[in-house]
Design a protein around this motif. Structure first.
Motif, short mmCIF file in Angstrom:
data_model
loop_
_atom_site.label_atom_id
_atom_site.label_comp_id
_atom_site.label_asym_id
_atom_site.label_seq_id
_atom_site.Cartn_x
_atom_site.Cartn_y
_atom_site.Cartn_z
N LEU A 78 -20.25 16.03 -17.04
CA LEU A 78 -20.16 16.50 -15.66
C LEU A 78 -21.10 17.68 -15.43
CD1 LEU A 78 -16.28 16.28 -15.32
CD2 LEU A 78 -17.93 14.87 -14.09
N ARG A 79 -21.16 18.58 -16.39
CA ARG A 79 -22.05 19.73 -16.28
C ARG A 79 -23.52 19.29 -16.28
NH1 ARG A 79 -21.81 25.62 -18.73
NH2 ARG A 79 -19.67 25.35 -18.07
N GLN A 80 -23.86 18.38 -17.17
CA GLN A 80 -25.25 17.91 -17.24
C GLN A 80 -25.67 17.20 -15.96
OE1 GLN A 80 -25.10 15.49 -20.75
NE2 GLN A 80 -25.03 17.24 -22.15
N ARG A 81 -24.77 16.42 -15.40
CA ARG A 81 -25.12 15.67 -14.19
C ARG A 81 -25.27 16.57 -12.97
NH1 ARG A 81 -23.80 9.40 -13.98
NH2 ARG A 81 -24.28 8.93 -16.16
N VAL A 82 -24.39 17.55 -12.84
CA VAL A 82 -24.54 18.45 -11.70
C VAL A 82 -25.78 19.31 -11.86
CG1 VAL A 82 -23.18 20.45 -12.48
CG2 VAL A 82 -23.20 19.83 -10.08
N PRO B 221 0.81 -1.23 0.00
CA PRO B 221 0.00 0.00 0.00
C PRO B 221 0.84 1.27 0.00
CG PRO B 221 -0.15 -1.13 2.11
CD PRO B 221 0.52 -2.08 1.17
N ALA B 222 2.05 1.20 0.51
CA ALA B 222 2.90 2.40 0.51
C ALA B 222 3.23 2.84 -0.91
CB ALA B 222 4.19 2.12 1.28
N VAL B 223 3.28 1.89 -1.83
CA VAL B 223 3.57 2.24 -3.22
C VAL B 223 2.45 3.10 -3.80
CG1 VAL B 223 3.86 1.31 -5.55
CG2 VAL B 223 5.01 0.22 -3.62
N LEU B 224 1.20 2.71 -3.54
CA LEU B 224 0.08 3.50 -4.05
C LEU B 224 0.04 4.87 -3.38
CD1 LEU B 224 -2.38 3.63 -5.90
CD2 LEU B 224 -3.75 2.63 -4.05
N SER B 225 0.32 4.93 -2.07
CA SER B 225 0.37 6.22 -1.39
C SER B 225 1.42 7.12 -2.02
CB SER B 225 0.67 6.01 0.10
OG SER B 225 -0.40 5.38 0.76
N ASN B 226 2.57 6.55 -2.33
CA ASN B 226 3.64 7.35 -2.95
C ASN B 226 3.24 7.84 -4.34
OD1 ASN B 226 5.32 7.09 -0.73
ND2 ASN B 226 6.38 5.29 -1.55
N LEU B 227 2.55 7.00 -5.08
CA LEU B 227 2.09 7.43 -6.40
C LEU B 227 1.16 8.63 -6.29
CD1 LEU B 227 1.35 3.97 -8.08
CD2 LEU B 227 3.20 5.55 -8.66
N LEU B 228 0.36 8.66 -5.22
CA LEU B 228 -0.56 9.78 -5.01
C LEU B 228 0.20 11.03 -4.58
CD1 LEU B 228 -3.61 10.48 -4.98
CD2 LEU B 228 -3.60 9.92 -2.54
N THR B 229 1.09 10.90 -3.60
CA THR B 229 1.79 12.08 -3.11
C THR B 229 2.78 12.61 -4.15
OG1 THR B 229 3.43 10.68 -2.00
CG2 THR B 229 1.54 11.41 -0.70
N GLN B 230 3.29 11.72 -5.01
CA GLN B 230 4.22 12.15 -6.05
C GLN B 230 3.51 12.56 -7.34
OE1 GLN B 230 6.96 8.86 -6.44
NE2 GLN B 230 7.66 9.04 -4.31
N ARG B 231 2.18 12.54 -7.31
CA ARG B 231 1.33 13.10 -8.37
C ARG B 231 1.32 12.27 -9.66
NH1 ARG B 231 1.87 19.59 -6.92
NH2 ARG B 231 2.50 19.20 -4.78
N HIS B 232 1.60 10.98 -9.53
CA HIS B 232 1.47 10.08 -10.67
C HIS B 232 0.04 9.57 -10.82
CE1 HIS B 232 5.76 10.19 -11.23
NE2 HIS B 232 5.98 9.70 -10.02
N VAL B 233 -0.68 9.50 -9.72
CA VAL B 233 -2.12 9.23 -9.75
C VAL B 233 -2.83 10.34 -9.00
CG1 VAL B 233 -1.79 6.72 -9.87
CG2 VAL B 233 -2.15 7.80 -7.64
N VAL B 234 -4.09 10.54 -9.34
CA VAL B 234 -4.87 11.61 -8.72
C VAL B 234 -6.27 11.11 -8.39
CG1 VAL B 234 -3.61 13.48 -9.86
CG2 VAL B 234 -5.63 12.51 -10.95
N ARG B 235 -6.87 11.79 -7.44
CA ARG B 235 -8.27 11.54 -7.07
C ARG B 235 -9.11 12.68 -7.62
NH1 ARG B 235 -9.84 8.62 -2.89
NH2 ARG B 235 -11.24 10.27 -2.19
N THR B 236 -10.06 12.36 -8.48
CA THR B 236 -10.83 13.42 -9.12
C THR B 236 -12.21 12.92 -9.52
OG1 THR B 236 -10.77 15.09 -10.90
CG2 THR B 236 -10.00 12.88 -11.45
N HIS B 237 -13.16 13.83 -9.67
CA HIS B 237 -14.47 13.49 -10.19
C HIS B 237 -14.36 13.31 -11.71
CE1 HIS B 237 -15.67 15.32 -6.35
NE2 HIS B 237 -16.80 14.66 -6.47
N LEU B 238 -14.74 12.13 -12.19
CA LEU B 238 -14.68 11.93 -13.63
C LEU B 238 -15.82 11.03 -14.07
CD1 LEU B 238 -12.80 13.02 -15.88
CD2 LEU B 238 -11.78 10.74 -15.97
N MET B 239 -15.58 9.75 -14.27
CA MET B 239 -16.63 8.87 -14.77
C MET B 239 -17.86 8.93 -13.86
SD MET B 239 -13.55 7.71 -15.83
CE MET B 239 -12.90 6.35 -14.88
N ARG B 240 -19.01 9.15 -14.50
CA ARG B 240 -20.30 9.19 -13.79
C ARG B 240 -20.35 10.29 -12.72
NH1 ARG B 240 -18.53 4.00 -13.51
NH2 ARG B 240 -18.49 3.94 -11.23
N ARG B 241 -19.42 11.23 -12.76
CA ARG B 241 -19.30 12.29 -11.75
C ARG B 241 -19.05 11.73 -10.36
NH1 ARG B 241 -21.55 16.42 -8.58
NH2 ARG B 241 -23.52 15.33 -8.35
#
Length: 379
Positions: A113-117, A72-92
């Protein structure tokens, strides 16, 4: 009957029919649930087209169930190092995605995203110009300072007092390409969601819409979806991403796809060389996190979950796959993984569930506990 009608009928009748079990095994193979993969975590997130992640810790279980020796530390590092991100996308909904994919895909999702919101908050937005609101929100967040949704809403509320702070913030996050920043989503970390512009966080701009009439991003999304979820119908594709305009893309891609039918007669599309295992391939027990896309990524989920249990997938229940199908739910109680069967399990199946539950308990507790309890089957 006209000759063209006969031809269409004959082509339809000659399509291979894939039964539910064949589709199940294909799904498990594509989702890395038939055999745990030796992929790096970043490659797994990319292959899966992201992981649904509104519950911040759930992607860790999702990858643990799919990868060998997952740290799990690998995934945490990917997030803090900005290789993966958490964002609203599919299905909002919030997804954990590879940064390169978000940069390429975000603009293609703007209209959805605009239509769904708007569909959720139409009443609160009466008389509000969304372009004007988006411009005002951009001015608020342009400094790159992480802000919660209420913080963003508070800055906009003097101009639009009616919707409320949380609603204004949620609308702004849907209209602008933004990401949730760590420690949100880091292993074992707690903290509310704070948002910044994706371009500021990643240090690069989001890809602009294609200048030509060819929907290259749409084509890429079709290929990526089928690689991780196929064979599937266009309705399944839409259920995954929320985009309405992809059937036209599928039609334009017909020469690079193969077609099947399911037992209901629906036309399924797929990549020619994608894995479609023998339906008799054994499927190991797998524990899935809440809102796992292996279930939610389809309109017709019968390949993996019975209709009687379909609501579990949208209620946030964590589930257990036995022979490839949802057969139980699971929770953690005082360090013990507790499994509640939805129907009868054989002794062999119960033993397999208990063994995999012990492994999960060890993962969740950093090897401090392997306690598991499998409750009796309902009568």
């Amino acid at each position: 009957m006209p000759w063209t009608d006969v031809t269409v009928r004959d082509r339809r009748d000659l399509m291979t029919i894939l039964d539910t079990r064949a589709l199940n095994r294909a799904t498990l193979a594509r989702q890395l649930l038939l055999d745990r993969a030796d992929l790096p975590a970043l490659d797994a997130v990319a292959h899966l087209g992201g992981l649904q992640a509104q519950e911040p810790q759930e992607p860790f279980v999702g990858l643990w169930s799919r990868l060998r020796a997952f740290d799990p530390a690998v995934l945490s590092n990917l997030l803090t190092q900005r290789h993966v991100v958490r964002t609203h996308l599919m299905r909002r909904t919030v997804h954990l995605l590879v940064a390169d994919d978000v940069v390429a895909w975000r603009t293609r999702h703007d209209a959805m995203l605009r239509q769904r919101v708007l569909g959720v908050y139409r009443g609160e937005l009466d008389g509000v110009d969304l372009d004007e609101l988006a411009a005002a929100a951009l001015a608020v967040v342009a400094d790159g300072e992480p802000r919660s949704m209420p913080d963003i809403g508070r800055a906009l509320s003097e101009r639009w007092p009616t919707p409320g702070l949380r609603v204004l913030g949620e609308i702004a996050v849907a209209l602008l390409p933004m990401t949730q920043v760590p420690p949100r989503g880091v292993w074992r970390a707690k903290g509310g969601a704070r948002h910044v512009l994706l371009s500021a966080w990643l240090g690069r701009e989001i890809d602009a819409p294609a200048a030509t009439g060819v929907d290259e991003v749409g084509r890429l999304l079709v290929r990526r979806y089928l690689a991780a979820f196929g064979p599937a119908a266009t309705a399944d594709l839409r259920a995954w991403c929320g985009l309405a305009g992809l059937p036209a893309v599928v039609t334009a891609m017909r020469d690079e796809l193969v077609t099947f039918r399911d037992e209901r007669g629906r036309k399924l599309i797929d990549l020619p060389d994608a894995p479609r295992p023998d339906p008799d391939t054994p499927a190991p027990v797998r524990f899935l996190p809440a809102f796992d896309n292996a279930i939610l990524g389809y309109d017709d989920r019968s390949r993996i979950i019975d209709d009687a249990h379909r609501n579990l997938s949208v209620a946030g229940e964590r589930v257990v796959l036995v022979d490839g199908r949802v057969a139980a739910t699971w929770t953690v109680d005082s360090g013990t993984v507790v499994v509640r069967p939805l129907g009868g399990l054989s002794r062999t199946e119960r033993d397999a569930v208990a063994e995999q539950g012990q492994a999960l308990a060890s993962f969740l507790s950093d090897q401090e506990s392997d306690r598991v309890r499998v409750d009796p089957s309902p009568r």
